[in-house]
Design a protein around this motif. Sequence first.
Motif, mmCIF file in Angstrom:
data_model
loop_
_atom_site.group_PDB
_atom_site.id
_atom_site.type_symbol
_atom_site.label_atom_id
_atom_site.label_comp_id
_atom_site.label_asym_id
_atom_site.label_seq_id
_atom_site.Cartn_x
_atom_site.Cartn_y
_atom_site.Cartn_z
ATOM 1 N N GLY A 137 0.839 -1.236 0.132
ATOM 2 C CA GLY A 137 -0.208 0.036 0.012
ATOM 3 C C GLY A 137 0.683 1.211 -0.063
ATOM 4 O O GLY A 137 0.117 2.485 0.031
ATOM 5 N N ILE A 138 2.109 1.124 -0.179
ATOM 6 C CA ILE A 138 2.890 2.281 0.186
ATOM 7 C C ILE A 138 3.690 2.211 -1.379
ATOM 8 O O ILE A 138 3.874 3.383 -1.919
ATOM 9 C CB ILE A 138 3.997 2.176 1.303
ATOM 10 C CG1 ILE A 138 3.318 1.848 2.480
ATOM 11 C CG2 ILE A 138 4.940 3.282 1.189
ATOM 12 C CD1 ILE A 138 4.117 1.420 3.888
ATOM 13 N N GLY A 139 4.235 1.210 -1.715
ATOM 14 C CA GLY A 139 5.131 1.475 -2.980
ATOM 15 C C GLY A 139 4.099 1.156 -4.255
ATOM 16 O O GLY A 139 3.088 1.998 -4.324
ATOM 17 N N ARG A 140 4.504 0.259 -5.058
ATOM 18 C CA ARG A 140 3.699 0.278 -6.160
ATOM 19 C C ARG A 140 2.163 -0.073 -6.002
ATOM 20 O O ARG A 140 1.815 -0.871 -4.975
ATOM 21 C CB ARG A 140 4.236 -1.124 -6.935
ATOM 22 C CG ARG A 140 5.674 -1.183 -7.799
ATOM 23 C CD ARG A 140 5.752 -2.473 -8.511
ATOM 24 N NE ARG A 140 6.862 -2.704 -8.836
ATOM 25 C CZ ARG A 140 7.176 -3.331 -9.919
ATOM 26 N NH1 ARG A 140 6.343 -3.931 -10.859
ATOM 27 N NH2 ARG A 140 8.514 -3.539 -10.508
ATOM 28 N N ASN A 141 1.485 0.533 -7.093
ATOM 29 C CA ASN A 141 0.052 0.486 -6.858
ATOM 30 C C ASN A 141 -0.396 -1.161 -7.608
ATOM 31 O O ASN A 141 -0.212 -1.089 -8.926
ATOM 32 C CB ASN A 141 -0.731 1.443 -7.718
ATOM 33 C CG ASN A 141 -1.981 1.722 -7.483
ATOM 34 O OD1 ASN A 141 -2.689 0.478 -7.776
ATOM 35 N ND2 ASN A 141 -2.765 2.696 -7.359
ATOM 36 N N MET A 142 -0.936 -1.862 -6.893
ATOM 37 C CA MET A 142 -1.183 -3.154 -7.429
ATOM 38 C C MET A 142 -2.435 -3.235 -8.612
ATOM 39 O O MET A 142 -2.090 -3.969 -9.259
ATOM 40 C CB MET A 142 -1.785 -4.155 -6.570
ATOM 41 C CG MET A 142 -0.370 -4.533 -5.450
ATOM 42 S SD MET A 142 0.864 -5.370 -6.146
ATOM 43 C CE MET A 142 2.197 -4.092 -6.038
ATOM 44 N N GLY A 143 -3.249 -2.514 -8.281
ATOM 45 C CA GLY A 143 -4.481 -2.251 -9.450
ATOM 46 C C GLY A 143 -3.836 -1.830 -10.613
ATOM 47 O O GLY A 143 -4.172 -2.346 -11.572
ATOM 48 N N GLN A 144 -2.867 -0.786 -10.604
ATOM 49 C CA GLN A 144 -2.411 -0.273 -12.163
ATOM 50 C C GLN A 144 -1.552 -1.223 -12.380
ATOM 51 O O GLN A 144 -1.529 -1.356 -13.690
ATOM 52 C CB GLN A 144 -1.640 1.012 -11.535
ATOM 53 C CG GLN A 144 -2.531 2.143 -11.370
ATOM 54 C CD GLN A 144 -1.625 3.545 -10.735
ATOM 55 O OE1 GLN A 144 -0.488 3.488 -10.854
ATOM 56 N NE2 GLN A 144 -2.390 4.523 -10.409
ATOM 57 N N MET A 145 -0.901 -1.928 -11.700
ATOM 58 C CA MET A 145 0.166 -2.741 -12.081
ATOM 59 C C MET A 145 -0.599 -4.044 -12.902
ATOM 60 O O MET A 145 -0.132 -4.608 -13.894
ATOM 61 C CB MET A 145 0.941 -3.366 -10.676
ATOM 62 C CG MET A 145 2.017 -4.485 -11.370
ATOM 63 S SD MET A 145 3.118 -4.648 -9.884
ATOM 64 C CE MET A 145 3.728 -6.236 -9.982
ATOM 65 N N ALA A 146 -1.842 -4.753 -12.149
ATOM 66 C CA ALA A 146 -2.436 -5.842 -12.865
ATOM 67 C C ALA A 146 -3.071 -5.125 -14.102
ATOM 68 O O ALA A 146 -3.006 -5.805 -15.127
ATOM 69 C CB ALA A 146 -3.601 -5.957 -11.732
ATOM 70 N N ALA A 147 -3.571 -4.038 -14.194
ATOM 71 C CA ALA A 147 -4.260 -3.349 -15.542
ATOM 72 C C ALA A 147 -3.099 -3.355 -16.447
ATOM 73 O O ALA A 147 -3.324 -3.651 -17.688
ATOM 74 C CB ALA A 147 -4.909 -2.279 -15.130
ATOM 75 N N LYS A 148 -1.959 -2.956 -16.245
ATOM 76 C CA LYS A 148 -0.879 -2.847 -17.149
ATOM 77 C C LYS A 148 -0.121 -4.142 -17.684
ATOM 78 O O LYS A 148 -0.047 -4.099 -18.922
ATOM 79 C CB LYS A 148 0.227 -1.848 -16.371
ATOM 80 C CG LYS A 148 1.581 -1.232 -17.504
ATOM 81 C CD LYS A 148 2.379 -0.595 -16.677
ATOM 82 C CE LYS A 148 3.632 -0.336 -17.435
ATOM 83 N NZ LYS A 148 4.645 -0.787 -16.371
#
Length: 336
Positions: A273-284
């Motif tokens: 929840g601090i570093g990479r955004n998982m939602g964006q990563m999944a979508a990308k």
Amino acid sequence: MSYFRKLTQETTRLTQMLGREDKWLIVINADPDAMASALALKRIMVHRVAEVGIAHVNEVKRPDNLAMMRFLRIPTQMLTAQVRTQYDHFAMVDSQPHHHPDFKSCSFSIVIDHHPITAASPVTARFVDIRPDYGSVSTILTEYLYNLRIRPGKLLATALVYGIKADTQSFERHFLEADVKAFSYLTKSADMTLVRKIIHSEYHRRWLKFFSKAFRKMRFVGQKGLFVYMDTLESADILVMLADFFTRVHGLSWNMLCGIVKKQVVVIFRGDGIGRNMGQMAAKLFGDVGSAGGHRGAARAEIELAKFGDKSVEEVLYRRLTGSKLPGKEKCPLTA
Ligand SMILES: [Mn+2]
């Protein structure tokens, strides 16, 4: 001044509804808060009516919920037509009648809940007490017990403590002053060793083999990431369980757990929840080939297995993530 707010009107109306000949069934969608609240309402009813039972509509699978049922002796059974016909009055706690299709088979006279009230599905039972601002229904029932001068016994107090803890995520989620008061009041009678035992019942024994496999197959990505491909699994729950587990490792900030479940490639993402955004990563990574998305800390992608053709699923997933080839076995992190 009394410790909790006065509920004289509510408790009078509630107890007036309980007849000596009545057979009451308390119906729940079983989770810790619902089970604790049902146990409390049963305690309120038990000396006032002929019979009280508890029944749940969902299959209880989570190990902590099963541990709570076992250690706190929650007398709940699956709601079936046969169970239903043994009762003539129905109450509901921690839910509203429109929340589950199986609730429709009962006509509820009592509904005590803390979920939001929706204009589309008003609750019309004779006794309705819905307080969406409360962190848990266990708190509301603790207030009822207190107003009725019923001191909860050890198992009931323990159940209510766990109900409040579970629904407020130990006061990390929304709660009121009343939730804190109830919690502190209950801990005087509760068995905190049992609470800990329930909290720590996080895994099923049959899940241990998945840990063993995950440890063998894990691959670190950069300094803070982890990629694990689990082959074919019966349920994506295993991926979620493992992904949640790896978030607890200091020094790792995100992970990606993958497997094949019923001809779908499922990818579970967890981040701190601090570093990479998982939602964006999944979508990308997978938005172009399947459904993919989520929020900052947790995300999920699903891609039809057929889309992988005869390629190795693990290879394709790893390449999409890192842009490079899957390292050979000699790079296994446990032997590195
Ligand atoms: Mn609840």
